[in-house]
Design an enzyme around this catalytic site. Structure first.
Site, PDB file in Angstrom:
ATOM      1  N   HIS A 188       0.751  -1.266   0.000  1.00  0.00           N
ATOM      2  CA  HIS A 188       0.000   0.000   0.000  1.00  0.00           C
ATOM      3  C   HIS A 188       0.782   1.318   0.000  1.00  0.00           C
ATOM      4  O   HIS A 188       0.238   2.324  -0.420  1.00  0.00           O
ATOM      5  CB  HIS A 188      -0.971   0.048   1.176  1.00  0.00           C
ATOM      6  CG  HIS A 188      -2.187  -0.829   1.026  1.00  0.00           C
ATOM      7  ND1 HIS A 188      -2.716  -1.183  -0.186  1.00  0.00           N
ATOM      8  CD2 HIS A 188      -2.970  -1.424   1.971  1.00  0.00           C
ATOM      9  CE1 HIS A 188      -3.780  -1.947   0.016  1.00  0.00           C
ATOM     10  NE2 HIS A 188      -3.957  -2.124   1.305  1.00  0.00           N
ATOM     11  N   GLU A 201     -11.776  -2.303  -3.622  1.00  0.00           N
ATOM     12  CA  GLU A 201     -10.658  -1.444  -4.000  1.00  0.00           C
ATOM     13  C   GLU A 201     -10.370  -1.604  -5.488  1.00  0.00           C
ATOM     14  O   GLU A 201      -9.844  -2.632  -5.910  1.00  0.00           O
ATOM     15  CB  GLU A 201      -9.412  -1.830  -3.183  1.00  0.00           C
ATOM     16  CG  GLU A 201      -9.619  -1.774  -1.681  1.00  0.00           C
ATOM     17  CD  GLU A 201      -8.645  -2.681  -0.920  1.00  0.00           C
ATOM     18  OE1 GLU A 201      -7.418  -2.516  -1.070  1.00  0.00           O
ATOM     19  OE2 GLU A 201      -9.101  -3.553  -0.180  1.00  0.00           O
ATOM     20  N   HIS A 247      -9.487   3.212   0.025  1.00  0.00           N
ATOM     21  CA  HIS A 247      -9.652   2.081   0.927  1.00  0.00           C
ATOM     22  C   HIS A 247     -10.842   2.271   1.879  1.00  0.00           C
ATOM     23  O   HIS A 247     -10.743   1.991   3.078  1.00  0.00           O
ATOM     24  CB  HIS A 247      -8.358   1.843   1.705  1.00  0.00           C
ATOM     25  CG  HIS A 247      -8.100   0.413   2.036  1.00  0.00           C
ATOM     26  ND1 HIS A 247      -8.998  -0.358   2.744  1.00  0.00           N
ATOM     27  CD2 HIS A 247      -7.056  -0.401   1.753  1.00  0.00           C
ATOM     28  CE1 HIS A 247      -8.496  -1.574   2.889  1.00  0.00           C
ATOM     29  NE2 HIS A 247      -7.322  -1.636   2.291  1.00  0.00           N
TER      30      HIS A 247
HETATM   31  C1  GLA Z   1      -5.889  -4.607   1.734  1.00  0.00           C
HETATM   32  C2  GLA Z   1      -5.182  -5.891   1.815  1.00  0.00           C
HETATM   33  C3  GLA Z   1      -5.571  -6.599   3.070  1.00  0.00           C
HETATM   34  C4  GLA Z   1      -5.313  -5.737   4.282  1.00  0.00           C
HETATM   35  C5  GLA Z   1      -5.988  -4.423   4.124  1.00  0.00           C
HETATM   36  C6  GLA Z   1      -5.608  -3.472   5.212  1.00  0.00           C
HETATM   37  O1  GLA Z   1      -7.200  -4.766   1.419  1.00  0.00           O
HETATM   38  O2  GLA Z   1      -5.410  -6.695   0.697  1.00  0.00           O
HETATM   39  O3  GLA Z   1      -4.856  -7.795   3.163  1.00  0.00           O
HETATM   40  O4  GLA Z   1      -3.940  -5.532   4.421  1.00  0.00           O
HETATM   41  O5  GLA Z   1      -5.662  -3.836   2.898  1.00  0.00           O
HETATM   42  O6  GLA Z   1      -5.710  -4.034   6.475  1.00  0.00           O
END
Ligand code: GLA
Length: 376
Positions: free
Chosen positions: A133, A341, A204
């Site tokens: 991320h 997402e 997110h």
């Molecule tokens: C994304 C990832 C998850 C988790 C979230 C944040 O969706 O794919 O595995 O890390 O972010 O917690």
């Protein structure tokens, strides 16, 4: 007689003024208020966008984050359908990327490394051995009111310097949130770089269509316009395969309750501790805005349509939520929200068969995602 006529005229004028005032009340608007200061003293604001239907989106320039999103249920009752924190500190300390603009590379890069134009870049390992991320969600972005007749709009910009988090290129990023009178929160992303780089931007938001903190989302339904998904390994990195969803718990081609199959004895579900996978959208890489997914809560009647220009979408079912204290004192337990997402596929920089996430120097990156709310 003359006096009565004058009284009537005054009454009419008075009524018109009142109604004019009411009409003005129902117009869309944007209000700005303070959202506190970061630890190093930078002021942060909250921008509250309201449309003519009373739908309200609150966005902070800390991390380009959607803090709240109030939309009507079947009977017209507004509820906040995204998780969040009451205060800036929650976002600064948080580890779940709640509501944030995620980048420079949303989702995972295997072993936190990739090679571009013959140079190997090493990123922070912040998810086991992988990079996840990036850090855009903890930056203070510059904000600018760019409202138009389409609706109230806030433009957020951030310059991610060459070498920041070890990514190449000065990347100038722009995210515009627009709230339309069709109850859409539209997100337009754009970026330019002065060196070839990789980029993957998403939002997110954690949705619970029954209202934030109001129990789990297992009875809420999801439809995803995808015949294939990208299976993962034990560290949640795609194996590279584009696998058919047919006959698997990953088949959301027709609306299905999130909880209907989530605990099935399926190796992929076990690896993700539930759904935490990327779907290969049927709309492909054309870059035109198309319906990617739809969520529906049978109790409140709320419908969320997700449209995007991106080729992939991650359905994450809040598997790692572990009793986070959120807005209004609500507790966010496991599976109390889902994320949709929109994105390029995880680990694309290391997967030549995936749509490329490379942004060439001097070229413009552009991407749009729309969250549209209605009821049924
Ligand atoms: C994304 C990832 C998850 C988790 C979230 C944040 O969706 O794919 O595995 O890390 O972010 O917690």
């Amino acid at each position: 007689m003359k006096l009565r006529a004058a009284t009537i005229v005054i009454l009419i004028l008075f009524t018109l003024t009142i109604f004019g005032g009411l009409r003005a009340e129902a117009k869309s608007k944007m209000q700005k208020q303070s959202f506190g200061k970061t630890e190093d003293g930078q002021p942060v604001d909250l921008y509250i966008l309201t449309n003519k239907n009373g739908v309200e989106a609150a966005i902070t320039n800390y991390g380009g984050t959607v803090v709240s999103l109030k939309v009507p249920d079947r009977s017209g009752k507004l509820d906040d359908v995204v998780l969040g924190y009451d205060k800036l500190e929650g976002y600064a300390d948080g580890k779940a990327y709640i509501g944030a603009t995620v980048g420079r590379y949303a989702n995972r890069i295997a072993h936190a490394t990739f090679t571009l134009d013959g140079t190997t870049y090493t990123l922070a390992k912040n998810d086991g051995d992988n990079h996840l991320h990036g850090g855009f969600n903890k930056r203070v972005w510059s904000a600018n009111d760019v409202s138009t007749s389409v609706g109230p709009a806030i433009e957020l910009t951030y310059l991610s310097k060459d070498g920041e988090e070890n990514f190449p290129g000065n990347l100038a990023v722009k995210v515009v949130y627009t709230l339309t009178d069709q109850n859409e929160l539209r997100i337009d992303y754009s970026a330019t770089t002065d060196k070839d780089t990789v980029i993957n931007l998403t939002n997110h938001a954690y949705f619970n269509l029954a209202g934030q903190g109001n129990g789990d989302i297992l009875q809420q339904q999801i439809m995803i316009r995808a015949d294939r998904f990208t299976p993962i390994d034990a560290t949640s990195i795609p194996t590279g395969e584009l696998r058919s969803v047919k006959g698997t718990p990953f088949d959301f081609t027709s609306a299905t309750a999130i909880g209907a199959r989530i605990d099935q004895d399926d190796p992929q579900l076990k690896l993700g501790r539930g759904y935490d996978h990327n779907w290969v959208l049927n709309s492909g890489t054309t870059g035109s805005l198309a319906l990617a997914a739809e969520a529906y809560d049978p109790h409140s009647g709320r419908v969320l349509e997700v449209l995007t220009t991106e080729p992939g979408i991650q359905l994450y079912t809040g598997n790692f939520l572990d009793g986070i204290r959120g807005k209004d004192g609500k507790l966010y337990n496991r599976r109390y929200a889902f994320c949709l997402e929109t994105q390029h596929f995880p680990d694309s920089p290391n997967k030549p068969n995936f749509p490329s996430a490379v942004l060439k120097a001097g070229r413009q990156f552009q991407s749009t995602t729309v969250y549209k709310f209605s009821t049924r």
